[in-house]
Each structure stands twice: as C-alpha cells, then as structure tokens.
Motif scaffolding. Structure first.
Motif, PDB file in Angstrom:
ATOM      1  N   PHE A 128      -3.558  -8.718  -5.278  1.00 43.62           N
ATOM      2  CA  PHE A 128      -2.448  -9.166  -4.441  1.00 43.62           C
ATOM      3  C   PHE A 128      -1.130  -8.870  -5.117  1.00 43.62           C
ATOM      4  O   PHE A 128      -1.064  -8.623  -6.322  1.00 43.62           O
ATOM      5  CB  PHE A 128      -2.551 -10.673  -4.149  1.00 43.62           C
ATOM      6  CG  PHE A 128      -2.440 -11.527  -5.385  1.00 43.62           C
ATOM      7  CD1 PHE A 128      -1.227 -12.045  -5.784  1.00 43.62           C
ATOM      8  CD2 PHE A 128      -3.570 -11.806  -6.143  1.00 43.62           C
ATOM      9  CE1 PHE A 128      -1.124 -12.826  -6.931  1.00 43.62           C
ATOM     10  CE2 PHE A 128      -3.480 -12.585  -7.288  1.00 43.62           C
ATOM     11  CZ  PHE A 128      -2.252 -13.096  -7.684  1.00 43.62           C
ATOM     12  N   ASP A 129      -0.088  -8.901  -4.324  1.00 42.84           N
ATOM     13  CA  ASP A 129       1.282  -8.839  -4.824  1.00 42.84           C
ATOM     14  C   ASP A 129       2.031  -9.943  -4.081  1.00 42.84           C
ATOM     15  O   ASP A 129       2.364  -9.801  -2.906  1.00 42.84           O
ATOM     16  CB  ASP A 129       1.907  -7.472  -4.546  1.00 42.84           C
ATOM     17  CG  ASP A 129       3.313  -7.343  -5.130  1.00 42.84           C
ATOM     18  OD1 ASP A 129       4.042  -8.364  -5.181  1.00 42.84           O
ATOM     19  OD2 ASP A 129       3.675  -6.229  -5.520  1.00 42.84           O
ATOM     20  N   TRP A 134       1.253  -8.964   0.062  1.00 43.69           N
ATOM     21  CA  TRP A 134       0.003  -8.380   0.519  1.00 43.69           C
ATOM     22  C   TRP A 134      -1.149  -8.931  -0.302  1.00 43.69           C
ATOM     23  O   TRP A 134      -0.961  -9.391  -1.430  1.00 43.69           O
ATOM     24  CB  TRP A 134       0.011  -6.847   0.515  1.00 43.69           C
ATOM     25  CG  TRP A 134       0.232  -6.180  -0.818  1.00 43.69           C
ATOM     26  CD1 TRP A 134       1.400  -5.656  -1.266  1.00 43.69           C
ATOM     27  CD2 TRP A 134      -0.735  -5.943  -1.854  1.00 43.69           C
ATOM     28  NE1 TRP A 134       1.232  -5.114  -2.522  1.00 43.69           N
ATOM     29  CE2 TRP A 134      -0.079  -5.266  -2.905  1.00 43.69           C
ATOM     30  CE3 TRP A 134      -2.081  -6.216  -1.993  1.00 43.69           C
ATOM     31  CZ2 TRP A 134      -0.722  -4.887  -4.076  1.00 43.69           C
ATOM     32  CZ3 TRP A 134      -2.736  -5.845  -3.160  1.00 43.69           C
ATOM     33  CH2 TRP A 134      -2.051  -5.179  -4.186  1.00 43.69           C
ATOM     34  N   VAL A 136      -5.561  -8.139  -0.888  1.00 47.77           N
ATOM     35  CA  VAL A 136      -6.726  -7.297  -0.633  1.00 47.77           C
ATOM     36  C   VAL A 136      -7.955  -8.007  -1.170  1.00 47.77           C
ATOM     37  O   VAL A 136      -7.965  -8.472  -2.313  1.00 47.77           O
ATOM     38  CB  VAL A 136      -6.578  -5.905  -1.288  1.00 47.77           C
ATOM     39  CG1 VAL A 136      -7.870  -5.108  -1.183  1.00 47.77           C
ATOM     40  CG2 VAL A 136      -5.424  -5.140  -0.671  1.00 47.77           C
ATOM     41  N   ALA A 145      -7.539  -5.678   3.953  1.00 52.09           N
ATOM     42  CA  ALA A 145      -6.145  -5.548   3.513  1.00 52.09           C
ATOM     43  C   ALA A 145      -5.272  -6.386   4.442  1.00 52.09           C
ATOM     44  O   ALA A 145      -5.306  -6.204   5.663  1.00 52.09           O
ATOM     45  CB  ALA A 145      -5.719  -4.083   3.558  1.00 52.09           C
ATOM     46  N   CYS A 146      -4.499  -7.310   3.865  1.00 56.35           N
ATOM     47  CA  CYS A 146      -3.677  -8.237   4.639  1.00 56.35           C
ATOM     48  C   CYS A 146      -2.200  -8.036   4.324  1.00 56.35           C
ATOM     49  O   CYS A 146      -1.816  -7.984   3.152  1.00 56.35           O
ATOM     50  CB  CYS A 146      -4.038  -9.680   4.304  1.00 56.35           C
ATOM     51  SG  CYS A 146      -5.782 -10.082   4.470  1.00 56.35           S
ATOM     52  N   ASN A 147      -1.393  -7.965   5.356  1.00 54.62           N
ATOM     53  CA  ASN A 147       0.053  -7.919   5.214  1.00 54.62           C
ATOM     54  C   ASN A 147       0.604  -9.240   5.718  1.00 54.62           C
ATOM     55  O   ASN A 147       0.580  -9.527   6.914  1.00 54.62           O
ATOM     56  CB  ASN A 147       0.645  -6.757   6.011  1.00 54.62           C
ATOM     57  CG  ASN A 147       2.170  -6.720   5.931  1.00 54.62           C
ATOM     58  OD1 ASN A 147       2.795  -7.579   5.312  1.00 54.62           O
ATOM     59  ND2 ASN A 147       2.764  -5.722   6.544  1.00 54.62           N
ATOM     60  N   LEU A 153       4.217  -2.749   5.338  1.00 57.91           N
ATOM     61  CA  LEU A 153       4.008  -2.642   3.889  1.00 57.91           C
ATOM     62  C   LEU A 153       3.059  -1.500   3.570  1.00 57.91           C
ATOM     63  O   LEU A 153       2.169  -1.178   4.355  1.00 57.91           O
ATOM     64  CB  LEU A 153       3.383  -3.924   3.335  1.00 57.91           C
ATOM     65  CG  LEU A 153       4.237  -5.148   3.189  1.00 57.91           C
ATOM     66  CD1 LEU A 153       3.410  -6.281   2.577  1.00 57.91           C
ATOM     67  CD2 LEU A 153       5.459  -4.892   2.340  1.00 57.91           C
ATOM     68  N   ARG A 154       3.244  -0.945   2.387  1.00 56.77           N
ATOM     69  CA  ARG A 154       2.307   0.039   1.841  1.00 56.77           C
ATOM     70  C   ARG A 154       1.375  -0.732   0.911  1.00 56.77           C
ATOM     71  O   ARG A 154       1.774  -1.144  -0.167  1.00 56.77           O
ATOM     72  CB  ARG A 154       3.059   1.131   1.105  1.00 56.77           C
ATOM     73  CG  ARG A 154       4.002   1.923   2.025  1.00 56.77           C
ATOM     74  CD  ARG A 154       4.858   2.911   1.263  1.00 56.77           C
ATOM     75  NE  ARG A 154       4.119   4.074   0.807  1.00 56.77           N
ATOM     76  CZ  ARG A 154       3.797   5.116   1.574  1.00 56.77           C
ATOM     77  NH1 ARG A 154       4.138   5.114   2.838  1.00 56.77           N
ATOM     78  NH2 ARG A 154       3.143   6.143   1.079  1.00 56.77           N
ATOM     79  N   VAL A 155       0.141  -0.923   1.368  1.00 54.10           N
ATOM     80  CA  VAL A 155      -0.842  -1.691   0.612  1.00 54.10           C
ATOM     81  C   VAL A 155      -1.750  -0.708  -0.124  1.00 54.10           C
ATOM     82  O   VAL A 155      -2.333   0.188   0.489  1.00 54.10           O
ATOM     83  CB  VAL A 155      -1.681  -2.586   1.554  1.00 54.10           C
ATOM     84  CG1 VAL A 155      -2.731  -3.364   0.777  1.00 54.10           C
ATOM     85  CG2 VAL A 155      -0.766  -3.532   2.340  1.00 54.10           C
ATOM     86  N   GLU A 178      -3.020   4.567  -0.027  1.00 55.95           N
ATOM     87  CA  GLU A 178      -2.147   3.501   0.463  1.00 55.95           C
ATOM     88  C   GLU A 178      -2.336   3.373   1.967  1.00 55.95           C
ATOM     89  O   GLU A 178      -2.629   4.346   2.652  1.00 55.95           O
ATOM     90  CB  GLU A 178      -0.677   3.798   0.175  1.00 55.95           C
ATOM     91  CG  GLU A 178      -0.309   3.654  -1.280  1.00 55.95           C
ATOM     92  CD  GLU A 178       1.181   3.840  -1.493  1.00 55.95           C
ATOM     93  OE1 GLU A 178       1.734   3.118  -2.338  1.00 55.95           O
ATOM     94  OE2 GLU A 178       1.793   4.704  -0.828  1.00 55.95           O
TER      95      GLU A 178
END
Length: 193
Positions: A128-129, A134, A136, A145-147, A153-155, A178
């Motif tokens: 995560f960030d 985001w 994952v 993958a969650c925004n 967002l670029r995950v 990504e």
C-alpha cells in the motif's frame, strides 16, 4: 450500514476485500444490495426484567462509543424492528441492482478461482501507499488493486496480469507493471503465467 456512510465505489472496494480475503465472507442481511433499511438489533423478550436489562445494556455499550442515549435504538421497540425490515423492491433499482450485480460477480469469482478457497494466511501479501491512497492484496495468482483516492492513480502491479473484474464502468489501462485505476475503484486481476 456501510452504504449509509460511503459511496458505491467504496462499497464495491469493501465487498471485493471481503470476498477475496482468506476468510469466509459474511454479509449482513441486505448488504449485498446496499439495502436502505438499517440493520438494527431488535428483541421481543416477554420477560420485563430481561427486556430492561437488554435495553440498558445496549445503551451502556453505545455510550462507550460516544452515542447519546436517545440515539440508541430501543431493541424492544416495535419501531426498531419495523425500520430494519428489508425493502425487497430495491433489488431492481439503482444503485441497489448495481451493488447486487457486483456481489454476484464476486461470488462467481470466488467459486471459479481455486486460490480463493485456500485459507492459508501465509499466501496473502499486501502492499500500500497510504499517502497516495492505494492498496493491493495478493492471494496466489489473484491480485486486488484498490484506489481510495479521488483521482486516477497509477497502482504498481507485478508482471503479467490480466483483468478479471473491474468495479468501475470506466476503462483502465495497464502498462509497464502499472494500472491506471479510476477513483474509488477496485480491479481484480489474475497472473497470466
């Protein structure tokens, strides 16, 4: 209910994480279609002392969360029961039908992907960030993958993934490991290898 607190995109993210987790998915009545009726605790104890004890116990319990006593539904009140009844006509209307369809897709995915029936926690990885918003989750070949941001967002993804399910009707692009993911959206992918 979650649907009273967050938008449909976030509801879909939450549902995806519940269904992709290594645990048995559990839903509260009507959650699968974002029922508008609240899910309140109600009782019908004929013994006055028991009814009083349950009522007071609920008030004490919710007071610990900062609720005002008058805001705690009386579990013995007929109105609490009536408010909690589901409106089955919602199933065919927006946004309920969309949320129900999403749950059906998740149930089907869980049935079709053997990795999602394995409850081993050592096979679960997360990244995560928090500042970018985001998250994952990876379970074997499956990636979620969650925004959680309000912008695209670029995950970052691991190599070789193809899309299984997307919560948004917007198109997404995956390139150079990504994924351009729309706001408040979740994508479920599978390793190509």
């Amino acid at each position: 209910r979650l649907c009273h607190r967050v938008n449909p995109g976030r509801q879909k993210i939450a549902a995806a994480l519940v269904f992709i987790s290594p645990f048995v998915p559990m839903l509260f009545q009507g959650e699968e279609w974002a029922a508008s009726a609240p899910f309140q605790y109600f009782t019908d104890h004929p013994e006055p002392d028991l009814a009083k004890a349950v009522r007071e116990g609920r008030r004490r319990e919710f007071a610990a969360f900062g609720w005002k006593l008058e805001d705690v539904p009386d579990p013995q009140a007929r109105e609490t029961f009536e408010r909690s009844k589901l409106d089955w006509s919602e199933l065919g209307r927006a946004p309920h039908a969309e949320i129900l369809n999403w749950h059906r897709q998740l149930i089907q995915l869980r049935r079709n992907e053997p990795a999602l029936t394995d409850g081993r926690l050592d096979l679960v990885n997360t990244r995560f960030d928090e500042s970018a918003r985001w998250f994952v989750l990876e379970r074997g070949p499956i990636t979620v993958a969650c925004n959680l941001a309000s912008r695209v967002l670029r995950v970052p993804l691991r190599e070789g993934k193809h899309l299984l399910v997307l919560s948004s009707d917007q198109t997404i692009e995956a390139a150079n490991q990504e994924l351009n993911l729309p706001p408040d959206a979740v994508a479920i992918l599978k390793s190509s290898v």
